[in-house]
Design a protein around this motif. Structure first.
Motif, PDB file in Angstrom:
ATOM      1  N   ASP A 197      10.560 -19.897 -21.102  1.00  0.00           N
ATOM      2  CA  ASP A 197      11.238 -20.592 -20.008  1.00  0.00           C
ATOM      3  C   ASP A 197      12.727 -20.668 -20.332  1.00  0.00           C
ATOM      4  OD1 ASP A 197       8.801 -21.040 -18.772  1.00  0.00           O
ATOM      5  OD2 ASP A 197       8.588 -23.077 -19.557  1.00  0.00           O
ATOM      6  N   ARG A 198      13.528 -20.989 -19.303  1.00  0.00           N
ATOM      7  CA  ARG A 198      14.981 -21.104 -19.502  1.00  0.00           C
ATOM      8  C   ARG A 198      15.454 -22.430 -18.936  1.00  0.00           C
ATOM      9  NH1 ARG A 198      18.167 -18.707 -23.191  1.00  0.00           N
ATOM     10  NH2 ARG A 198      20.323 -18.618 -22.505  1.00  0.00           N
ATOM     11  N   LEU A 199      16.187 -23.180 -19.751  1.00  0.00           N
ATOM     12  CA  LEU A 199      16.703 -24.479 -19.362  1.00  0.00           C
ATOM     13  C   LEU A 199      18.225 -24.442 -19.382  1.00  0.00           C
ATOM     14  CD1 LEU A 199      15.362 -27.341 -18.797  1.00  0.00           C
ATOM     15  CD2 LEU A 199      16.135 -27.941 -21.089  1.00  0.00           C
ATOM     16  N   SER A 200      18.848 -24.943 -18.320  1.00  0.00           N
ATOM     17  CA  SER A 200      20.312 -24.990 -18.258  1.00  0.00           C
ATOM     18  C   SER A 200      20.764 -26.389 -17.889  1.00  0.00           C
ATOM     19  CB  SER A 200      20.848 -23.965 -17.258  1.00  0.00           C
ATOM     20  OG  SER A 200      20.295 -24.164 -15.973  1.00  0.00           O
ATOM     21  N   VAL A 201      22.028 -26.704 -18.176  1.00  0.00           N
ATOM     22  CA  VAL A 201      22.543 -28.056 -17.953  1.00  0.00           C
ATOM     23  C   VAL A 201      23.966 -27.996 -17.435  1.00  0.00           C
ATOM     24  CG1 VAL A 201      23.379 -28.295 -20.348  1.00  0.00           C
ATOM     25  CG2 VAL A 201      22.853 -30.350 -19.005  1.00  0.00           C
ATOM     26  N   ALA A 202      24.295 -28.945 -16.569  1.00  0.00           N
ATOM     27  CA  ALA A 202      25.651 -29.122 -16.048  1.00  0.00           C
ATOM     28  C   ALA A 202      25.948 -30.617 -16.050  1.00  0.00           C
ATOM     29  CB  ALA A 202      25.762 -28.552 -14.634  1.00  0.00           C
ATOM     30  N   PRO A 203      27.216 -31.002 -16.037  1.00  0.00           N
ATOM     31  CA  PRO A 203      27.558 -32.431 -15.998  1.00  0.00           C
ATOM     32  C   PRO A 203      27.022 -33.095 -14.738  1.00  0.00           C
ATOM     33  CG  PRO A 203      29.471 -31.090 -16.558  1.00  0.00           C
ATOM     34  CD  PRO A 203      28.408 -30.137 -16.116  1.00  0.00           C
ATOM     35  N   GLY A 204      26.708 -34.380 -14.848  1.00  0.00           N
ATOM     36  CA  GLY A 204      26.224 -35.119 -13.691  1.00  0.00           C
ATOM     37  C   GLY A 204      26.046 -36.586 -14.010  1.00  0.00           C
ATOM     38  N   GLU A 205      25.882 -37.380 -12.974  1.00  0.00           N
ATOM     39  CA  GLU A 205      25.606 -38.799 -13.136  1.00  0.00           C
ATOM     40  C   GLU A 205      24.114 -38.989 -13.406  1.00  0.00           C
ATOM     41  OE1 GLU A 205      27.682 -41.414 -13.122  1.00  0.00           O
ATOM     42  OE2 GLU A 205      29.409 -40.051 -12.952  1.00  0.00           O
ATOM     43  N   GLY A 206      23.795 -39.781 -14.419  1.00  0.00           N
ATOM     44  CA  GLY A 206      22.390 -39.977 -14.756  1.00  0.00           C
ATOM     45  C   GLY A 206      21.769 -38.693 -15.260  1.00  0.00           C
ATOM     46  N   ILE A 207      20.440 -38.676 -15.320  1.00  0.00           N
ATOM     47  CA  ILE A 207      19.712 -37.497 -15.785  1.00  0.00           C
ATOM     48  C   ILE A 207      18.772 -37.046 -14.671  1.00  0.00           C
ATOM     49  CG2 ILE A 207      18.094 -36.573 -17.476  1.00  0.00           C
ATOM     50  CD1 ILE A 207      19.161 -38.667 -19.446  1.00  0.00           C
ATOM     51  N   GLY A 208      18.956 -35.822 -14.195  1.00  0.00           N
ATOM     52  CA  GLY A 208      18.128 -35.282 -13.127  1.00  0.00           C
ATOM     53  C   GLY A 208      17.607 -33.910 -13.490  1.00  0.00           C
ATOM     54  N   LEU A 209      16.560 -33.478 -12.809  1.00  0.00           N
ATOM     55  CA  LEU A 209      15.910 -32.201 -13.111  1.00  0.00           C
ATOM     56  C   LEU A 209      15.565 -31.460 -11.831  1.00  0.00           C
ATOM     57  CD1 LEU A 209      14.458 -30.200 -15.078  1.00  0.00           C
ATOM     58  CD2 LEU A 209      12.443 -31.675 -14.867  1.00  0.00           C
ATOM     59  N   GLU A 210      15.875 -30.166 -11.799  1.00  0.00           N
ATOM     60  CA  GLU A 210      15.406 -29.253 -10.766  1.00  0.00           C
ATOM     61  C   GLU A 210      14.543 -28.190 -11.438  1.00  0.00           C
ATOM     62  OE1 GLU A 210      18.638 -27.557  -8.642  1.00  0.00           O
ATOM     63  OE2 GLU A 210      19.608 -29.484  -8.229  1.00  0.00           O
ATOM     64  N   ILE A 211      13.478 -27.782 -10.755  1.00  0.00           N
ATOM     65  CA  ILE A 211      12.573 -26.775 -11.311  1.00  0.00           C
ATOM     66  C   ILE A 211      12.472 -25.606 -10.352  1.00  0.00           C
ATOM     67  CG2 ILE A 211      10.280 -26.324 -12.244  1.00  0.00           C
ATOM     68  CD1 ILE A 211       9.940 -29.308 -12.677  1.00  0.00           C
ATOM     69  N   GLU A 212      12.647 -24.408 -10.892  1.00  0.00           N
ATOM     70  CA  GLU A 212      12.524 -23.181 -10.113  1.00  0.00           C
ATOM     71  C   GLU A 212      11.747 -22.162 -10.936  1.00  0.00           C
ATOM     72  OE1 GLU A 212      16.617 -22.207  -9.529  1.00  0.00           O
ATOM     73  OE2 GLU A 212      16.851 -21.323 -11.529  1.00  0.00           O
ATOM     74  N   GLY A 213      11.560 -20.975 -10.393  1.00  0.00           N
ATOM     75  CA  GLY A 213      10.891 -19.923 -11.136  1.00  0.00           C
ATOM     76  C   GLY A 213       9.466 -19.683 -10.667  1.00  0.00           C
ATOM     77  N   PRO A 214       8.817 -18.657 -11.200  1.00  0.00           N
ATOM     78  CA  PRO A 214       7.503 -18.229 -10.708  1.00  0.00           C
ATOM     79  C   PRO A 214       6.378 -19.238 -10.920  1.00  0.00           C
ATOM     80  CG  PRO A 214       8.162 -16.985 -12.673  1.00  0.00           C
ATOM     81  CD  PRO A 214       9.355 -17.736 -12.227  1.00  0.00           C
ATOM     82  N   PHE A 215       6.552 -20.173 -11.857  1.00  0.00           N
ATOM     83  CA  PHE A 215       5.497 -21.155 -12.108  1.00  0.00           C
ATOM     84  C   PHE A 215       5.975 -22.574 -11.857  1.00  0.00           C
ATOM     85  CE2 PHE A 215       4.172 -17.431 -14.565  1.00  0.00           C
ATOM     86  CZ  PHE A 215       2.874 -17.270 -14.092  1.00  0.00           C
ATOM     87  N   ALA A 216       6.927 -22.721 -10.942  1.00  0.00           N
ATOM     88  CA  ALA A 216       7.475 -24.041 -10.625  1.00  0.00           C
ATOM     89  C   ALA A 216       6.546 -24.846  -9.712  1.00  0.00           C
ATOM     90  CB  ALA A 216       8.839 -23.892  -9.952  1.00  0.00           C
ATOM     91  N   GLU A 217       5.753 -24.166  -8.899  1.00  0.00           N
ATOM     92  CA  GLU A 217       4.937 -24.851  -7.901  1.00  0.00           C
ATOM     93  C   GLU A 217       3.985 -25.854  -8.545  1.00  0.00           C
ATOM     94  OE1 GLU A 217       1.854 -23.846  -4.204  1.00  0.00           O
ATOM     95  OE2 GLU A 217       2.797 -22.225  -5.356  1.00  0.00           O
ATOM     96  N   GLY A 218       3.990 -27.052  -8.016  1.00  0.00           N
ATOM     97  CA  GLY A 218       3.087 -28.093  -8.496  1.00  0.00           C
ATOM     98  C   GLY A 218       3.626 -28.927  -9.632  1.00  0.00           C
ATOM     99  N   LEU A 219       4.755 -28.528 -10.212  1.00  0.00           N
ATOM    100  CA  LEU A 219       5.338 -29.305 -11.305  1.00  0.00           C
ATOM    101  C   LEU A 219       6.209 -30.426 -10.748  1.00  0.00           C
ATOM    102  CD1 LEU A 219       6.380 -26.574 -13.904  1.00  0.00           C
ATOM    103  CD2 LEU A 219       4.323 -27.995 -13.870  1.00  0.00           C
ATOM    104  N   SER A 220       6.160 -31.570 -11.387  1.00  0.00           N
ATOM    105  CA  SER A 220       6.942 -32.721 -10.952  1.00  0.00           C
ATOM    106  C   SER A 220       8.317 -32.705 -11.603  1.00  0.00           C
ATOM    107  CB  SER A 220       6.223 -34.022 -11.321  1.00  0.00           C
ATOM    108  OG  SER A 220       7.057 -35.134 -11.078  1.00  0.00           O
ATOM    109  N   ALA A 221       9.346 -32.913 -10.797  1.00  0.00           N
ATOM    110  CA  ALA A 221      10.707 -33.005 -11.309  1.00  0.00           C
ATOM    111  C   ALA A 221      11.084 -34.437 -11.657  1.00  0.00           C
ATOM    112  CB  ALA A 221      11.691 -32.450 -10.290  1.00  0.00           C
ATOM    113  N   THR A 222      10.138 -35.361 -11.506  1.00  0.00           N
ATOM    114  CA  THR A 222      10.400 -36.762 -11.852  1.00  0.00           C
ATOM    115  C   THR A 222       9.488 -37.266 -12.964  1.00  0.00           C
ATOM    116  OG1 THR A 222       8.903 -37.494 -10.088  1.00  0.00           O
ATOM    117  CG2 THR A 222      11.256 -37.322  -9.548  1.00  0.00           C
ATOM    118  N   ASP A 223       8.349 -36.611 -13.170  1.00  0.00           N
ATOM    119  CA  ASP A 223       7.424 -36.959 -14.254  1.00  0.00           C
ATOM    120  C   ASP A 223       7.211 -35.697 -15.070  1.00  0.00           C
ATOM    121  OD1 ASP A 223       5.557 -38.011 -15.947  1.00  0.00           O
ATOM    122  OD2 ASP A 223       3.924 -38.043 -14.485  1.00  0.00           O
TER     123      ASP A 223
END
Length: 276
Positions: free
Chosen positions: A38-64
């Motif tokens: 998998d590949r993880l990237s980061v950019a500056p932002g307020e708080g901590i947030g997550l976006e999920i993409e890619g071929p196996f993203a479906e069904g994964l929670s971006a909050t848990d």
């Protein structure tokens, strides 16, 4: 944008020695890691947030998600005010015995330690990693090592004989419950993992979870048989499955094995790489 690979994990051998009262199991294993994942990237932002993409993203929670749990633990150890916008490119199948969420959590710790300029030591990161899951400390290291206890007591391997080898991963796109596979283990201690050089130790070893997994997911029999037809140096299931792997002495051999499996089975996921 800074980024980090969550390297795919392979258990070259996995000996289950005992079932512990807390629900974990005492194991002996050899962890090895591909140069892919998998590949993880980061950019500056307020708080901590997550976006999920890619071929196996479906069904994964971006909050848990273990990524957020790892980020929160690291932020709390710092000053609790760190921000990050994380993006996970999910290239590895979910619940597949090759690291997955554990590798993602470990990559998060490596990435944010660098991004936030914390300069925490490997030992400090390992302490943060331990409560996140049995495989997370090994994934944090992401180099060949032996694991004992519940898999978190690590002995690093220097001068290992895997560096020139290639590996093919094959998954029949069937998710497998780690808890269900461990629960189906028959409780028989079949003996320790051999010491000495990694390749012969792995070749003489076994995966004690393979038979329970084959019983619950019969298609694994076909995957393992196809890999064996390709005459690998080692061929078996990784972790609690359902990903199987085969180790070869050249990338050409791994490519031929991949073509062989794809022509025979069709709907499968594969990944080729070298050991780190």
């Amino acid at each position: 944008m800074d980024s980090e690979t969550a390297y795919a994990k392979v258990n070259l051998a996995l000996h289950v020695r005992n079932r512990l009262p807390d629900g974990y199991h005492e194991i002996e294993t050899i962890f090895a890691f591909l140069d892919q994942g998998d590949r993880l990237s980061v950019a500056p932002g307020e708080g901590i947030g997550l976006e999920i993409e890619g071929p196996f993203a479906e069904g994964l929670s971006a909050t848990d998600n273990l990524v957020l749990r790892a980020a929160d633990r690291l932020a709390a150890l710092a000053d609790g005010k760190r921000g990050a916008r994380l993006r996970l490119d999910k290239r590895l199948p979910v619940a597949s015995g090759i690291g997955g969420g554990s590798a993602d959590a470990a990559a998060t710790l490596r990435l944010l330690n660098r991004f936030w300029g914390l300069d925490l030591s490997s030992d400090a990161l390992a302490e943060i990693a331990a409560p996140l899951g049995a495989d997370v400390p090994a994934c944090l290291v992401s180099h060949t090592c032996r694991g004992t206890g519940i898999g978190q007591d690590l002995t690093m391997i220097t001068g290992d004989d895997l560096r020139d080898c290639t590996v093919l991963l094959v998954n029949p796109l069937v998710p497998v419950s780690t808890a269900a596979i461990f629960a189906a283990w028959d409780g028989i201690d079949r003996g320790p993992l051999a010491q000495g050089d990694i390749l012969p130790a792995a070749q003489s070893g076994r995966n004690d979870l393979q038979q329970p997994a084959v019983t619950l997911v019969p298609i694994l029999t076909d995957v393992l048989a196809l890999l064996e037809e390709c005459q690998p140096l080692i061929g078996r299931m990784s972790g609690s499955g359902a990903t199987c792997f085969a180790v070869f002495d050249s990338m050409d051999a791994a490519e031929r094995a991949e073509q062989h499996c794809r022509s025979a089975m069709g709907e499968i996921w594969t990944m080729r790489g070298r050991f780190r």
